[in-house]
Design a protein around this motif. Structure first.
Motif, PDB file in Angstrom:
ATOM      1  N   ILE A 100       0.842  -1.199   0.000  1.00  0.00           N
ATOM      2  CA  ILE A 100       0.000   0.000   0.000  1.00  0.00           C
ATOM      3  C   ILE A 100       0.875   1.247   0.000  1.00  0.00           C
ATOM      4  O   ILE A 100       0.589   2.220  -0.698  1.00  0.00           O
ATOM      5  CB  ILE A 100      -0.968  -0.014   1.196  1.00  0.00           C
ATOM      6  CG1 ILE A 100      -2.020  -1.104   0.972  1.00  0.00           C
ATOM      7  CG2 ILE A 100      -1.641   1.335   1.394  1.00  0.00           C
ATOM      8  CD1 ILE A 100      -2.911  -1.364   2.147  1.00  0.00           C
ATOM      9  N   PHE A 101       1.974   1.226   0.772  1.00  0.00           N
ATOM     10  CA  PHE A 101       2.913   2.344   0.774  1.00  0.00           C
ATOM     11  C   PHE A 101       3.456   2.596  -0.632  1.00  0.00           C
ATOM     12  O   PHE A 101       3.511   3.747  -1.087  1.00  0.00           O
ATOM     13  CB  PHE A 101       4.060   2.067   1.741  1.00  0.00           C
ATOM     14  CG  PHE A 101       5.241   2.976   1.562  1.00  0.00           C
ATOM     15  CD1 PHE A 101       5.172   4.292   1.989  1.00  0.00           C
ATOM     16  CD2 PHE A 101       6.391   2.527   0.954  1.00  0.00           C
ATOM     17  CE1 PHE A 101       6.259   5.150   1.812  1.00  0.00           C
ATOM     18  CE2 PHE A 101       7.472   3.364   0.766  1.00  0.00           C
ATOM     19  CZ  PHE A 101       7.411   4.678   1.199  1.00  0.00           C
ATOM     20  N   LEU A 102       3.839   1.538  -1.338  1.00  0.00           N
ATOM     21  CA  LEU A 102       4.368   1.703  -2.700  1.00  0.00           C
ATOM     22  C   LEU A 102       3.320   2.275  -3.649  1.00  0.00           C
ATOM     23  O   LEU A 102       3.629   3.129  -4.483  1.00  0.00           O
ATOM     24  CB  LEU A 102       4.891   0.359  -3.227  1.00  0.00           C
ATOM     25  CG  LEU A 102       6.140  -0.196  -2.544  1.00  0.00           C
ATOM     26  CD1 LEU A 102       6.490  -1.555  -3.131  1.00  0.00           C
ATOM     27  CD2 LEU A 102       7.309   0.762  -2.679  1.00  0.00           C
ATOM     28  N   MET A 107       1.304   7.027  -6.563  1.00  0.00           N
ATOM     29  CA  MET A 107       0.212   7.974  -6.839  1.00  0.00           C
ATOM     30  C   MET A 107       0.646   9.400  -6.515  1.00  0.00           C
ATOM     31  O   MET A 107       0.358  10.321  -7.268  1.00  0.00           O
ATOM     32  CB  MET A 107      -1.028   7.606  -6.014  1.00  0.00           C
ATOM     33  CG  MET A 107      -1.656   6.291  -6.382  1.00  0.00           C
ATOM     34  SD  MET A 107      -2.549   6.359  -7.916  1.00  0.00           S
ATOM     35  CE  MET A 107      -3.932   7.345  -7.406  1.00  0.00           C
ATOM     36  N   ASN A 108       1.357   9.582  -5.403  1.00  0.00           N
ATOM     37  CA  ASN A 108       1.827  10.915  -5.032  1.00  0.00           C
ATOM     38  C   ASN A 108       2.805  11.463  -6.062  1.00  0.00           C
ATOM     39  O   ASN A 108       2.768  12.649  -6.390  1.00  0.00           O
ATOM     40  CB  ASN A 108       2.472  10.895  -3.644  1.00  0.00           C
ATOM     41  CG  ASN A 108       1.453  10.752  -2.542  1.00  0.00           C
ATOM     42  OD1 ASN A 108       0.267  11.024  -2.738  1.00  0.00           O
ATOM     43  ND2 ASN A 108       1.898  10.317  -1.380  1.00  0.00           N
ATOM     44  N   MET A 111       0.806  12.578  -9.025  1.00  0.00           N
ATOM     45  CA  MET A 111       0.081  13.816  -8.738  1.00  0.00           C
ATOM     46  C   MET A 111       1.029  15.010  -8.746  1.00  0.00           C
ATOM     47  O   MET A 111       0.673  16.081  -9.225  1.00  0.00           O
ATOM     48  CB  MET A 111      -0.643  13.714  -7.392  1.00  0.00           C
ATOM     49  CG  MET A 111      -1.729  12.649  -7.363  1.00  0.00           C
ATOM     50  SD  MET A 111      -2.978  12.860  -8.629  1.00  0.00           S
ATOM     51  CE  MET A 111      -3.915  14.178  -7.900  1.00  0.00           C
ATOM     52  N   ARG A 112       2.254  14.845  -8.218  1.00  0.00           N
ATOM     53  CA  ARG A 112       3.231  15.929  -8.232  1.00  0.00           C
ATOM     54  C   ARG A 112       3.631  16.275  -9.656  1.00  0.00           C
ATOM     55  O   ARG A 112       3.760  17.439 -10.002  1.00  0.00           O
ATOM     56  CB  ARG A 112       4.462  15.554  -7.411  1.00  0.00           C
ATOM     57  CG  ARG A 112       4.305  15.881  -5.950  1.00  0.00           C
ATOM     58  CD  ARG A 112       5.603  15.675  -5.186  1.00  0.00           C
ATOM     59  NE  ARG A 112       5.327  14.596  -4.248  1.00  0.00           N
ATOM     60  CZ  ARG A 112       6.030  13.497  -4.094  1.00  0.00           C
ATOM     61  NH1 ARG A 112       7.114  13.298  -4.797  1.00  0.00           N
ATOM     62  NH2 ARG A 112       5.683  12.579  -3.232  1.00  0.00           N
ATOM     63  N   LYS A 113       3.841  15.264 -10.493  1.00  0.00           N
ATOM     64  CA  LYS A 113       4.193  15.519 -11.899  1.00  0.00           C
ATOM     65  C   LYS A 113       3.068  16.239 -12.601  1.00  0.00           C
ATOM     66  O   LYS A 113       3.297  17.154 -13.379  1.00  0.00           O
ATOM     67  CB  LYS A 113       4.504  14.204 -12.617  1.00  0.00           C
ATOM     68  CG  LYS A 113       5.841  13.624 -12.282  1.00  0.00           C
ATOM     69  CD  LYS A 113       6.083  12.351 -13.065  1.00  0.00           C
ATOM     70  CE  LYS A 113       7.390  11.700 -12.681  1.00  0.00           C
ATOM     71  NZ  LYS A 113       7.616  10.456 -13.416  1.00  0.00           N
TER      72      LYS A 113
END
Length: 144
Positions: A100-102, A107-108, A111-113
């Motif tokens: 889940i961390f990966l 996803m983060n 989203m940053r890109k």
């Protein structure tokens, strides 16, 4: 009748449906993680420490439970401290938490890109181009 209609609207909203799909996928994913731990990981760990089956490791808490029984049989006879089962569940949790961390980390990053990418303004429409030309022509007439 109004309450039923309101409930139907609530249940069919996107968030509720997304949550239901997430729960179903999570349950299926949990089965996969359980299989990875129980069928792939724990037999290797057991073999590495001397042909141990972690799922059947326990300490009898009742005098009615003889040593050497399978965990399920021992539970039928009395209380047991099933520490091997706990170790298996703990490893299950750690693997699931890491996966889940990966996923969240990926996803983060996406989203940053997406947020960092400059948005290209859309090209002006034909009407906007025509109106701009008309404005510029009127400004030239007024300036003379």
């Amino acid at each position: 009748m109004g309450m039923l209609k309101e409930f139907k609207e609530f249940a069919m909203r996107g968030n509720v449906m997304d949550l239901a799909i997430g729960i179903i996928l999570g349950a299926a994913f949990s089965l996969i993680v359980n299989s990875v731990v129980n069928d792939l990981f724990m037999p290797i760990v057991g073999k590495a420490i001397g042909d141990m089956d972690f799922s059947n490791l326990y300490i009898p808490l009742s005098e009615e439970v003889p040593a050497g029984l399978a965990l399920e049989e021992a539970r039928k006879l009395g209380a047991v401290f099933a520490w091997g089962n706990f170790v298996t569940v703990l490893i299950n949790f750690l693997i699931l938490a890491f996966i889940i961390f990966l996923v969240i980390r990926s996803m983060n990053k996406l989203m940053r890109k997406k947020a960092a990418a400059p948005s290209v303004p859309p090209a002006p429409t034909k009407e906007e181009v025509l109106l701009t030309e008309m404005r510029d022509a009127l400004n030239k007439l007024v300036a003379k």
